[in-house]
Design a protein around this motif. Structure first.
Motif, PDB file in Angstrom:
ATOM      1  N   THR A 159      13.323 -12.169   7.563  1.00 49.23           N
ATOM      2  CA  THR A 159      13.887 -13.458   7.973  1.00 49.23           C
ATOM      3  C   THR A 159      13.613 -14.572   6.970  1.00 49.23           C
ATOM      4  OG1 THR A 159      11.911 -13.998   9.265  1.00 49.23           O
ATOM      5  CG2 THR A 159      13.720 -12.871  10.424  1.00 49.23           C
ATOM      6  N   ALA A 160      12.919 -14.259   5.882  1.00 46.78           N
ATOM      7  CA  ALA A 160      12.604 -15.284   4.889  1.00 46.78           C
ATOM      8  C   ALA A 160      13.885 -15.818   4.254  1.00 46.78           C
ATOM      9  CB  ALA A 160      11.687 -14.703   3.821  1.00 46.78           C
ATOM     10  N   ALA A 161      13.999 -17.119   4.239  1.00 41.79           N
ATOM     11  CA  ALA A 161      15.218 -17.749   3.730  1.00 41.79           C
ATOM     12  C   ALA A 161      15.082 -18.209   2.287  1.00 41.79           C
ATOM     13  CB  ALA A 161      15.592 -18.936   4.621  1.00 41.79           C
ATOM     14  N   THR A 162      13.872 -18.470   1.839  1.00 40.31           N
ATOM     15  CA  THR A 162      13.681 -18.958   0.476  1.00 40.31           C
ATOM     16  C   THR A 162      12.966 -17.923  -0.372  1.00 40.31           C
ATOM     17  OG1 THR A 162      11.524 -19.951   0.942  1.00 40.31           O
ATOM     18  CG2 THR A 162      13.480 -21.327   1.361  1.00 40.31           C
ATOM     19  N   ARG A 163      13.058 -18.104  -1.668  1.00 40.64           N
ATOM     20  CA  ARG A 163      12.372 -17.195  -2.593  1.00 40.64           C
ATOM     21  C   ARG A 163      10.865 -17.264  -2.380  1.00 40.64           C
ATOM     22  NH1 ARG A 163      13.523 -15.656  -8.561  1.00 40.64           N
ATOM     23  NH2 ARG A 163      15.605 -15.857  -7.710  1.00 40.64           N
ATOM     24  N   ARG A 164      10.366 -18.465  -2.178  1.00 43.41           N
ATOM     25  CA  ARG A 164       8.929 -18.634  -1.957  1.00 43.41           C
ATOM     26  C   ARG A 164       8.478 -17.894  -0.695  1.00 43.41           C
ATOM     27  NH1 ARG A 164       5.418 -24.004  -2.605  1.00 43.41           N
ATOM     28  NH2 ARG A 164       3.488 -23.192  -1.746  1.00 43.41           N
ATOM     29  N   ALA A 165       9.243 -17.987   0.373  1.00 44.03           N
ATOM     30  CA  ALA A 165       8.901 -17.300   1.629  1.00 44.03           C
ATOM     31  C   ALA A 165       8.954 -15.787   1.448  1.00 44.03           C
ATOM     32  CB  ALA A 165       9.841 -17.742   2.741  1.00 44.03           C
ATOM     33  N   ARG A 166       9.955 -15.294   0.720  1.00 40.31           N
ATOM     34  CA  ARG A 166      10.046 -13.846   0.460  1.00 40.31           C
ATOM     35  C   ARG A 166       8.871 -13.370  -0.387  1.00 40.31           C
ATOM     36  NH1 ARG A 166      15.482 -15.156   0.148  1.00 40.31           N
ATOM     37  NH2 ARG A 166      15.405 -15.355  -2.121  1.00 40.31           N
ATOM     38  N   THR A 167       8.533 -14.155  -1.406  1.00 43.12           N
ATOM     39  CA  THR A 167       7.401 -13.791  -2.262  1.00 43.12           C
ATOM     40  C   THR A 167       6.100 -13.786  -1.469  1.00 43.12           C
ATOM     41  OG1 THR A 167       8.522 -14.749  -4.177  1.00 43.12           O
ATOM     42  CG2 THR A 167       6.145 -14.416  -4.361  1.00 43.12           C
ATOM     43  N   THR A 168       5.898 -14.801  -0.642  1.00 42.87           N
ATOM     44  CA  THR A 168       4.697 -14.865   0.195  1.00 42.87           C
ATOM     45  C   THR A 168       4.621 -13.664   1.132  1.00 42.87           C
ATOM     46  OG1 THR A 168       4.715 -17.279   0.109  1.00 42.87           O
ATOM     47  CG2 THR A 168       3.448 -16.261   1.890  1.00 42.87           C
ATOM     48  N   ALA A 169       5.731 -13.327   1.756  1.00 42.63           N
ATOM     49  CA  ALA A 169       5.756 -12.175   2.675  1.00 42.63           C
ATOM     50  C   ALA A 169       5.509 -10.878   1.911  1.00 42.63           C
ATOM     51  CB  ALA A 169       7.082 -12.123   3.421  1.00 42.63           C
ATOM     52  N   ALA A 170       6.070 -10.751   0.721  1.00 37.91           N
ATOM     53  CA  ALA A 170       5.860  -9.538  -0.085  1.00 37.91           C
ATOM     54  C   ALA A 170       4.395  -9.407  -0.490  1.00 37.91           C
ATOM     55  CB  ALA A 170       6.760  -9.561  -1.313  1.00 37.91           C
ATOM     56  N   VAL A 171       3.766 -10.506  -0.861  1.00 42.93           N
ATOM     57  CA  VAL A 171       2.336 -10.484  -1.201  1.00 42.93           C
ATOM     58  C   VAL A 171       1.507 -10.133   0.033  1.00 42.93           C
ATOM     59  CG1 VAL A 171       0.383 -11.926  -1.926  1.00 42.93           C
ATOM     60  CG2 VAL A 171       2.542 -12.021  -3.188  1.00 42.93           C
ATOM     61  N   MET A 172       1.887 -10.676   1.177  1.00 42.63           N
ATOM     62  CA  MET A 172       1.196 -10.341   2.422  1.00 42.63           C
ATOM     63  C   MET A 172       1.333  -8.848   2.738  1.00 42.63           C
ATOM     64  SD  MET A 172       2.120 -13.664   4.798  1.00 42.63           S
ATOM     65  CE  MET A 172       1.847 -12.772   6.296  1.00 42.63           C
ATOM     66  N   LEU A 173       2.526  -8.298   2.506  1.00 41.19           N
ATOM     67  CA  LEU A 173       2.748  -6.874   2.749  1.00 41.19           C
ATOM     68  C   LEU A 173       1.864  -6.033   1.842  1.00 41.19           C
ATOM     69  CD1 LEU A 173       4.373  -4.826   4.369  1.00 41.19           C
ATOM     70  CD2 LEU A 173       6.137  -4.942   2.603  1.00 41.19           C
ATOM     71  N   TRP A 174       1.777  -6.406   0.581  1.00 39.78           N
ATOM     72  CA  TRP A 174       0.903  -5.692  -0.351  1.00 39.78           C
ATOM     73  C   TRP A 174      -0.550  -5.800   0.107  1.00 39.78           C
ATOM     74  CZ3 TRP A 174      -3.217  -7.230  -3.288  1.00 39.78           C
ATOM     75  CH2 TRP A 174      -3.704  -6.286  -4.182  1.00 39.78           C
ATOM     76  N   ALA A 175      -0.959  -6.995   0.535  1.00 43.65           N
ATOM     77  CA  ALA A 175      -2.337  -7.193   0.989  1.00 43.65           C
ATOM     78  C   ALA A 175      -2.649  -6.340   2.215  1.00 43.65           C
ATOM     79  CB  ALA A 175      -2.586  -8.670   1.294  1.00 43.65           C
ATOM     80  N   VAL A 176      -1.695  -6.230   3.129  1.00 38.52           N
ATOM     81  CA  VAL A 176      -1.891  -5.381   4.309  1.00 38.52           C
ATOM     82  C   VAL A 176      -2.001  -3.923   3.886  1.00 38.52           C
ATOM     83  CG1 VAL A 176      -0.777  -4.504   6.411  1.00 38.52           C
ATOM     84  CG2 VAL A 176      -0.816  -6.952   5.956  1.00 38.52           C
ATOM     85  N   ALA A 177      -1.122  -3.487   2.989  1.00 33.41           N
ATOM     86  CA  ALA A 177      -1.129  -2.091   2.545  1.00 33.41           C
ATOM     87  C   ALA A 177      -2.440  -1.737   1.848  1.00 33.41           C
ATOM     88  CB  ALA A 177       0.061  -1.829   1.628  1.00 33.41           C
ATOM     89  N   ALA A 178      -2.862  -2.551   0.914  1.00 31.91           N
ATOM     90  CA  ALA A 178      -4.102  -2.267   0.181  1.00 31.91           C
ATOM     91  C   ALA A 178      -5.330  -2.581   1.031  1.00 31.91           C
ATOM     92  CB  ALA A 178      -4.140  -3.070  -1.112  1.00 31.91           C
TER      93      ALA A 178
END
Length: 139
Positions: free
Chosen positions: A71-90
């Motif tokens: 649901t991220a609408a901006t590049r910053r929101a997508r990047t933040t969510a992607a970093v969060m996903l990586w943090a959850v995975a690792a």
């Protein structure tokens, strides 16, 4: 008369099967990976239960992060969510290692980051495969 545990088990057969699958996979890892150690079958069963609970929480958190990413609408929101996903995975692997050490001390060892990552991926793939086999209508 059914106990609370008996009622819960009857209402959640897939979770019970997951624990049994986790026990099998964990004991295969113990047999074939020298860095994965459990001093007894009882400890491997308790480890499988701990892994089940931990991975369920991780999957819930991952689902929330994925929803945020979708649901991220901006590049910053997508990047933040992607970093969060990586943090959850690792981070989840590090949490698993910490929980095992805190709960069982030296009686159980899942090796390190790489072996626990392979173990978790195998557990989740096995869980998915078995659920698709047992519940094809839910796939």
């Amino acid at each position: 008369m059914r106990t609370r545990l008996g009622s819960w088990l009857a209402a959640h057969p897939a979770d019970v099967v997951d624990v049994f699958v986790y026990v099998v996979i964990l004991n295969l890892a113990i047999e074939y990976l020298p860095t994965v150690i459990s001093e007894s079958f009882s400890l491997s069963l308790l480890t499988a239960l701990l892994l089940k609970v931990t991975l369920e929480v991780v999957l819930l958190v991952k689902g929330a992060v994925m929803a945020r990413l979708r649901t991220a609408a901006t590049r910053r929101a997508r990047t933040t969510a992607a970093v969060m996903l990586w943090a959850v995975a690792a981070g989840s692997k590090l949490i698993v290692l910490w929980l095992i050490e805190a709960t069982f001390g030296g009686s159980v060892s899942l090796g390190g980051f790489i072996p626990v990552t392979l173990l978790v991926v195998t557990l989740l793939l096995s869980r998915t495969a078995l659920r698709r086999l047992l519940y094809p209508e839910a796939s």
